[in-house]
Design an enzyme around this catalytic site. Structure first.
Site, mmCIF file in Angstrom:
data_model
loop_
_atom_site.group_PDB
_atom_site.id
_atom_site.type_symbol
_atom_site.label_atom_id
_atom_site.label_comp_id
_atom_site.label_asym_id
_atom_site.label_seq_id
_atom_site.Cartn_x
_atom_site.Cartn_y
_atom_site.Cartn_z
ATOM 1 C CE1 TYR A 58 0.405 16.581 88.337
ATOM 2 C CE2 TYR A 58 -0.844 14.988 86.984
ATOM 3 C CZ TYR A 58 0.297 16.063 87.006
ATOM 4 O OH TYR A 58 1.251 16.391 86.132
ATOM 5 C CG ASN B 14 7.661 23.268 85.037
ATOM 6 O OD1 ASN B 14 7.547 22.478 84.168
ATOM 7 N ND2 ASN B 14 8.567 23.309 86.096
ATOM 8 C CE LYS C 269 -0.397 19.153 85.992
ATOM 9 N NZ LYS C 269 0.531 20.326 85.767
ATOM 10 C CG ASP D 159 5.047 28.002 98.198
ATOM 11 O OD1 ASP D 159 4.196 27.884 96.921
ATOM 12 O OD2 ASP D 159 4.945 27.530 99.339
ATOM 13 C CB VAL D 160 4.341 29.306 92.162
ATOM 14 C CG1 VAL D 160 5.604 29.713 91.713
ATOM 15 C CG2 VAL D 160 3.876 27.905 92.394
#
Ligand code: BGC
Length: 268
Positions: free
Chosen positions: A166, A93, A170, A66-67
């Protein structure tokens, strides 16, 4: 033209068991790299992709992490280090959405998105940079000591109501990438982002799986088609190669023109 420009290089792609990550892992394998297929769920899908890369003649490993968790990221990089002795290409990614109007968005929805999309990118980039700096340049392999590529989104610049978590992740990725590029340039580590538009993957299924939804989506894409994971994979393979050696600190939009303000084609 060299069809395997990444020969001899070792890549790690986070979230590589589906969607864009899968397309990127396959493209890097096709370009000659050994690939770590990172996943957090669906181990079978990750194993299948790793097996197919191996069947095509490149080395591949599926590694769970889990990053957003520091210890899991460290363990994954240690495993890659033990297996292959280092990393040449990191593709950040892994990403997800937890959509809600801001008035009902929970702290879990906020933290999950920021944790994976932004903190995950920091944790993996830190681990990769340490390894790349320690190993230094290997001119016979690449002109750069390492390449870090972030998969951003058109929502790095297009505001998105109902998705503030989100879009914030980004937007944050944009300045993370540029600051990292400035910091790592003296080490000859190239850092860039690719910002996909609407790509046909599980994350946005609702936007393409009925003719009505697809029709509505296509009004936002001047080029008139939805993107595919391989559209992104090919650009990642190019960006990781020495053909792109002078591209540093850039976000490349791969979006069929979604960032062209399509409404203005007939208005304004
Ligand atoms: C999102 C998708 C969306 C696309 C274009 C991506 O970053 O994950 O859900 O379809 O941007 O809006």
């Amino acid at each position: 033209m060299d069809h395997q420009p990444l020969r001899g290089q070792r890549a790690l792609v986070t979230g590589a068991n589906s969607g864009i990550g899968e397309g990127v892992a396959r493209a890097l394998g096709a370009a000659g790299a050994a690939v770590v297929v990172n996943f957090v769920s669906k181990p079978d899908a990750a194993a299948k992709i790793a097996d197919e890369i191996k069947a095509n003649g490149m080395d591949a490993l599926a590694i769970r992490a889990d990053v957003s968790k520091e210890a899991e990221v460290e363990a994954m990089f240690a495993e890659m280090e033990r297996a292959w002795g280092g990393i040449d290409i990191l593709v950040n990614n892994a990403g997800l959405q937890r959509d809600a109007p801001v008035t009902t968005m929970t702290i879990e929805q906020w933290n999950t998105v920021l944790g994976v999309n932004l903190t995950g990118t920091f944790l993996c980039s830190r681990a990769a940079a340490r390894s790349m700096i320690q190993r230094g340049l290997r001119p016979e392999i690449s002109r750069a000591a390492g390449k870090i590529i972030c998969i951003s989104s058109v929502h790095e610049v297009i505001p998105w109501a109902g998705h503030v978590n989100y879009a914030a992740s980004k937007g944050g990725l944009g300045m993370f990438m540029k600051s990292l590029a400035q910091e790592l340039a003296p080490h000859r580590i190239r850092v860039n982002s690719i910002a996909p538009g609407a790509i046909m993957t599980p994350i946005n299924r609702d936007a393409w799986d009925t003719p009505e939804a697809l029709g509505k989506l296509l009004r936002l894409i001047p080029y008139g088609r939805i993107g595919l994971p391989e559209d992104i994979g090919k650009v990642v393979a190019f960006l990781a190669s020495d053909d792109a050696d002078y591209i540093h600190g850039q976000t490349i939009y791969v979006d069929g023109g979604m960032t062209l303000y399509p409404e203005f084609a007939h208005g304004g």
